[in-house]
Design an enzyme around this catalytic site. Sequence first.
Site, PDB file in Angstrom:
ATOM      1  N   LYS A  58      42.060  33.532  31.556  1.00 50.22           N
ATOM      2  CA  LYS A  58      41.667  33.886  33.108  1.00 50.22           C
ATOM      3  C   LYS A  58      40.086  33.477  33.365  1.00 50.22           C
ATOM      4  CE  LYS A  58      44.888  37.847  33.473  1.00 50.22           C
ATOM      5  NZ  LYS A  58      44.877  39.422  33.550  1.00 50.22           N
ATOM      6  N   GLN A 102      43.045  45.014  31.974  1.00 46.99           N
ATOM      7  CA  GLN A 102      44.207  44.408  31.131  1.00 46.99           C
ATOM      8  C   GLN A 102      45.105  45.438  30.701  1.00 46.99           C
ATOM      9  OE1 GLN A 102      45.000  41.237  31.226  1.00 46.99           O
ATOM     10  NE2 GLN A 102      46.916  41.560  30.201  1.00 46.99           N
ATOM     11  N   ASP A 125      45.422  42.364  40.521  1.00 47.63           N
ATOM     12  CA  ASP A 125      46.593  42.333  40.044  1.00 47.63           C
ATOM     13  C   ASP A 125      47.609  42.706  40.798  1.00 47.63           C
ATOM     14  OD1 ASP A 125      46.770  41.692  37.229  1.00 47.63           O
ATOM     15  OD2 ASP A 125      45.799  43.156  36.378  1.00 47.63           O
TER      16      ASP A 125
END
Length: 303
Positions: A58, A102, A125
């Site tokens: 990322k 995460q 997300d």
Amino acid sequence: MTPVQTNNLIDGKQTAEDIKVEIAAAVAKLKAAGHKVPHLAAVLVGHDGGSEAYVRNKVLACERVGFQSTLLRYEDDITEAALLAKVDELNRDPEIDGFIVQLPLPAHINPEKVIEAIRPEKDVDGFHPMNIGRMVAGLPALLPATPSGIVELLSRQGIKTSGKHCVVIGRSNIVGTPVSILLAKNLDNANCTVTLCHSRTENLAEICRTADIIVAAIGRPEFVTADMVRPGAVVIDVGTTRVADATKKSGYTLKGDVKFAEVAPLASAITPVPGGVGPMTIAMLLLNTLRAATGEIYPRATS
């Protein structure tokens, strides 16, 4: 064994690269107009190997498109209260356009509580209940990255979805359930008739054999076998499980949810693992960050 075909592979890596080129062009226009570039932050707790690799990718992707990125690392003994305090700080930081925490998180931290603490307009997300609810209602939202990546991949590959029967295997809130909703939407790149299956579905193989499109997102390596796939079906493999492999320098092999060697010869199109859905997830995360930065979905967040 029948040799595995290669001409039916869906190249998620190249499709994701195409999207990154489009995002980079948009960022260049923002800079030329005197606007700040989008800023994505990632919070990583602990040292899970898969999470480490994913977050690293990322960060590299942010560099590729011209974003600013910040990586915040914490040991796995961080308290839930301390992590929530950091989420609140990121929510209020006007320099941060979007951020992710995460997953998975250590067992002592409630992931739902953390997800709900993220402001919807910074939830790149696409996991926050408000974004999920707006998606279900057909309102503009920051969409879950992997499900929207699957839909985008099918669309950009020119795979017809309208009127097709899609079987989704797996009902998680992160992939299975939202992708079933997106594929059923009355949109040009959707309009599927969707059957959502899971671990307790009876006659699963029989149901799968009726599918024009199979989305395998159950998290079990090589779960989908040839007897579950009718010839000519499109197969989207979401799984990425590390399986011990002493022959590899890393000590593991990545396995998808599909038994690729026996399913690929049957499929009209199939995503590989790696190089299929994974790169698309990151591309859609970047797209969500761009949308968050420009206020396309929500008005710009204020402190």
